[in-house]
Enzyme design. Structure first.
Site, short mmCIF file in Angstrom:
data_model
loop_
_atom_site.label_atom_id
_atom_site.label_comp_id
_atom_site.label_asym_id
_atom_site.label_seq_id
_atom_site.Cartn_x
_atom_site.Cartn_y
_atom_site.Cartn_z
N PHE A 160 29.71 8.40 -3.30
CA PHE A 160 29.15 7.10 -3.69
C PHE A 160 29.28 6.11 -2.54
O PHE A 160 29.40 4.92 -2.75
CB PHE A 160 29.88 6.57 -4.94
CG PHE A 160 29.82 7.53 -6.10
CD1 PHE A 160 30.89 8.34 -6.42
CD2 PHE A 160 28.66 7.66 -6.85
CE1 PHE A 160 30.84 9.25 -7.47
CE2 PHE A 160 28.58 8.56 -7.91
CZ PHE A 160 29.68 9.35 -8.22
N GLU B 169 26.37 2.74 3.00
CA GLU B 169 26.37 2.58 4.45
C GLU B 169 26.83 1.16 4.77
O GLU B 169 26.57 0.23 4.02
CB GLU B 169 24.97 2.84 5.00
CG GLU B 169 24.64 4.32 4.95
CD GLU B 169 23.27 4.62 5.49
OE1 GLU B 169 22.61 5.50 4.94
OE2 GLU B 169 22.86 3.97 6.46
N LYS C 144 25.54 11.21 -10.07
CA LYS C 144 25.14 10.71 -8.75
C LYS C 144 23.75 10.10 -8.81
O LYS C 144 23.53 8.96 -8.41
CB LYS C 144 25.17 11.87 -7.75
CG LYS C 144 24.50 11.60 -6.44
CD LYS C 144 25.31 10.67 -5.59
CE LYS C 144 24.53 10.24 -4.36
NZ LYS C 144 25.10 9.06 -3.75
N ASN D 93 22.62 5.83 -8.74
CA ASN D 93 21.71 5.21 -7.77
C ASN D 93 20.46 4.69 -8.45
O ASN D 93 19.97 3.61 -8.13
CB ASN D 93 21.34 6.23 -6.69
CG ASN D 93 22.39 6.26 -5.60
OD1 ASN D 93 23.27 5.42 -5.56
ND2 ASN D 93 22.31 7.24 -4.73
N ALA E 51 17.82 -10.95 -5.59
CA ALA E 51 16.37 -10.77 -5.39
C ALA E 51 16.05 -10.90 -3.90
O ALA E 51 16.80 -11.55 -3.15
CB ALA E 51 15.61 -11.83 -6.19
N CYS F 224 18.97 6.72 0.17
CA CYS F 224 19.38 7.28 -1.13
C CYS F 224 18.57 6.80 -2.32
O CYS F 224 18.11 7.62 -3.12
CB CYS F 224 20.86 6.97 -1.37
SG CYS F 224 21.88 7.79 -0.19
C1 UDX Z 1 23.59 3.26 -2.03
C2 UDX Z 1 24.62 3.21 -3.16
O1 UDX Z 1 25.12 1.88 -3.27
C3 UDX Z 1 25.77 4.17 -2.85
O2 UDX Z 1 26.68 4.16 -3.92
C4 UDX Z 1 25.19 5.57 -2.66
O3 UDX Z 1 26.21 6.48 -2.35
C5 UDX Z 1 24.17 5.56 -1.54
O4 UDX Z 1 23.14 4.60 -1.81
P1 UDX Z 1 23.33 2.29 0.38
O5 UDX Z 1 21.93 2.82 0.22
O6 UDX Z 1 24.10 2.62 1.60
O7 UDX Z 1 24.23 2.79 -0.87
O8 UDX Z 1 23.23 0.69 0.31
P2 UDX Z 1 23.33 -0.39 -0.84
O9 UDX Z 1 24.33 -1.38 -0.41
O10 UDX Z 1 23.44 0.23 -2.16
O11 UDX Z 1 21.88 -1.13 -0.75
C6 UDX Z 1 20.73 -0.35 -1.03
C7 UDX Z 1 19.52 -1.27 -0.86
O12 UDX Z 1 19.49 -2.25 -1.92
C8 UDX Z 1 19.51 -2.06 0.45
O13 UDX Z 1 18.19 -2.06 0.97
C9 UDX Z 1 19.89 -3.48 0.02
O14 UDX Z 1 19.28 -4.45 0.86
C10 UDX Z 1 19.28 -3.54 -1.37
N1 UDX Z 1 19.92 -4.50 -2.26
C11 UDX Z 1 21.23 -4.35 -2.59
C12 UDX Z 1 19.16 -5.54 -2.82
O15 UDX Z 1 17.98 -5.67 -2.51
N2 UDX Z 1 19.75 -6.40 -3.70
C13 UDX Z 1 21.07 -6.28 -4.05
O16 UDX Z 1 21.54 -7.10 -4.83
C14 UDX Z 1 21.84 -5.23 -3.47
#
Ligand code: UDX
Length: 463
Positions: free
Chosen positions: A166, A169, A236, A240, A284, A292
């Site tokens: 989980f 990045e 998993k 996501n 937003a 992922c």
């Molecule tokens: C995600 C999951 O959080 C993690 O648990 C899984 O193992 C892998 O995928 P990651 O993709 O590294 O992690 O980044 P994350 O911080 O989750 O953000 C994903 C995307 O959502 C990013 O583009 C971020 O900009 C966007 N985001 C996140 C939003 O647009 N709004 C939010 O409130 C939070």
């Protein structure tokens, strides 16, 4: 324990370094000679805060080594992690070819010396735990010499478990040492005991925190959740998918806020205080990207399609997200009327801050759309400029090395990735060099007041 981790990418390398830090002897197997070369020199070939120092430290401690010989590493190991990539195929299905090759190779390397645990760390479709078991067994069969009539060689014993990761990045090391939960899918008690033993220091938080990843205040023990194989895989995917859906929900409400004159940031705060909703992942903006969310949501939809099972929430999650990226284009049109011949500067390229990962990054979609509409595009990302130029050579972007050079002669500046660097720019200075003083805040992180005080027009998302 003796651990073998196959695949030294984002997940494999972080897992290797963490398990080595906890005192296990870890051999990371990397097939790409280029990546192996840099890892052997202690160089991490991608950006992840703290990982460079962490890997160097664990190599120097002697607990982490790298090799391209899968066979030797498997023979030594008690636990073998499969952490190879499962990128999306054009039809949205995950490409499992690397898992197939590696699972068979593991089978071929197994011997009867001890019972081994094979751990699915890579995100694989639901029900593929058994599929991996079948591949490993095939590998065992292919490697067995034709048994002489008398001697029936004792077939190597192994069991496959699912242990989804989980990690986010940008915070992968912290997420590894201080996870909300550890999930293990297994049908074999012995395997569960081995995994529990391996993760004991994390479950009980008895390890000495590394300097660059201090233990969060009041962090307690970590729940160790044991499920069957399919449930672990589905945990998993659905985690996501739910996070992606939550973000798309916030983005859909943001559009509504603009219609009725509400502020999505205040709405998000108001609903997020309900513990059943929670305030995280309600920001937003231009929407989600990364390696992922898109892959896992489409993989779930693919599995459902095989059973002609409708997944309307997942479909909507994706379609809202695709539309959301183009919201900034609409705002640019509202302010600049035509985009042809205009110059737009993008602040940020990576899909999120603190990474150089451009997979499914909103900035790339926005750049291609702007170019298609006849605009010129400039970009400044503190880390991802070079990687973008390599991965998208035909994307005609002018890469800049600072916000000021980016703003030079621009008709608009769009914040796409909320790097900390962009949160308090000198807007007065930028305004002087811009052709038209327009700022689109694609992540609602800028101070509207500072931008307006610099004599510029500010447009956010959902307010
Ligand atoms: C995600 C999951 O959080 C993690 O648990 C899984 O193992 C892998 O995928 P990651 O993709 O590294 O992690 O980044 P994350 O911080 O989750 O953000 C994903 C995307 O959502 C990013 O583009 C971020 O900009 C966007 N985001 C996140 C939003 O647009 N709004 C939010 O409130 C939070």
């Amino acid at each position: 324990m003796d651990i073998c981790v196959i695949g030294a990418g984002y997940v494999g390398l972080v897992t290797s370094a963490c398990l080595a830090y906890l005192g296990n002897h870890v051999t990371a197997v990397e097939a790409s000679s280029e990546r192996l070369g840099s890892l052997k020199k202690g160089i991490v070939p991608f950006f992840e805060p703290g990982l460079q120092e962490f890997v160097k430290e664990t190599i120097e401690s002697g607990f982490l080594t790298f090799t391209d010989s899968l066979e030797g590493a498997v023979k030594k190991a008690d636990v073998i992690f499969i952490a190879v990539g499962t990128p999306s195929l054009p039809n949205g299905e995950p490409d499992l070819s690397q898992v197939m090759v590696v699972a068979r190779a593991i089978g071929g390397a197994l011997d009867g010396s001890k019972r081994r645990i094979i751990v699915n760390k890579s995100t694989v479709p639901v029900g593929s735990g058994n599929w991996v078991e079948m591949l490993v067994s095939q590998g065992v069969q292919n490697a067995q010499p034709v048994p002489a009539r008398s001697a029936r060689p004792e077939s190597p014993s192994f069991t496959v478990v699912s242990n989804p990761e989980f990690l986010r990045e940008g915070s992968a090391i912290t997420d590894s040492f201080y996870p909300d939960r550890i999930v293990v899918g297994a049908s074999d008690d012995n395997a569960v005991d081995v995994m529990k033993n391996l993760y004991k220091p994390i479950i009980n938080q008895t390890f000495e925190p590394p300097s660059f990843a201090p233990r969060p205040a009041a962090f307690q023990t970590v729940p160790f959740v044991v499920t069957d194989l399919a449930s672990a895989e589905l945990i998993k995917y659905s985690a996501n998918a739910f996070l992606a859906m939550k973000i798309s929900f916030a983005n859909e409400i943001a559009g509504l806020c603009e219609k009725v004159g509400a502020d999505v940031r205040q709405v998000a705060q108001g609903i997020g205080l309900d513990y059943r909703i929670g305030k995280a992942f309600l920001n937003a903006g231009v929407g989600w990207g990364g390696s992922c969310f898109g892959k896992d949501v489409s993989a779930l939809m693919q599995v459902a399609k095989e059973y002609s099972y409708p997944t309307s929430l997942l479909e909507a999650t994706v379609s809202v997200n695709e539309r959301q990226r183009l919201v900034v284009i609409k705002k640019l049109q509202e302010e600049l009327k035509i985009l042809k011949g205009r110059t737009v500067g993008l602040l940020g390229l990576s899909f999120k801050p603190d990474t150089d990962d451009l997979r499914d990054a909103p900035a790339i979609t926005i750049a291609y759309q702007l170019l298609k509409m006849g605009a010129s595009v400039k970009a400044f990302d503190p880390v991802a400029n070079e990687r973008c130029e390599q991965l998208h050579p035909n994307l005609e972007i002018t890469y800049c090395d600072s916000a000021l050079t980016l703003a030079q002669d621009c008709d608009a500046v769009v914040l796409v990735t909320e790097w900390a660097l962009f949160r308090n720019l000198d807007w007065k200075g930028l305004s002087k060099v811009m052709r038209w003083p327009l700022v689109i805040d694609g992540r609602n992180v800028l101070s509207e007041q500072d931008v307006v005080d610099a004599g510029m027009t500010y447009r956010g998302i959902g307010h």
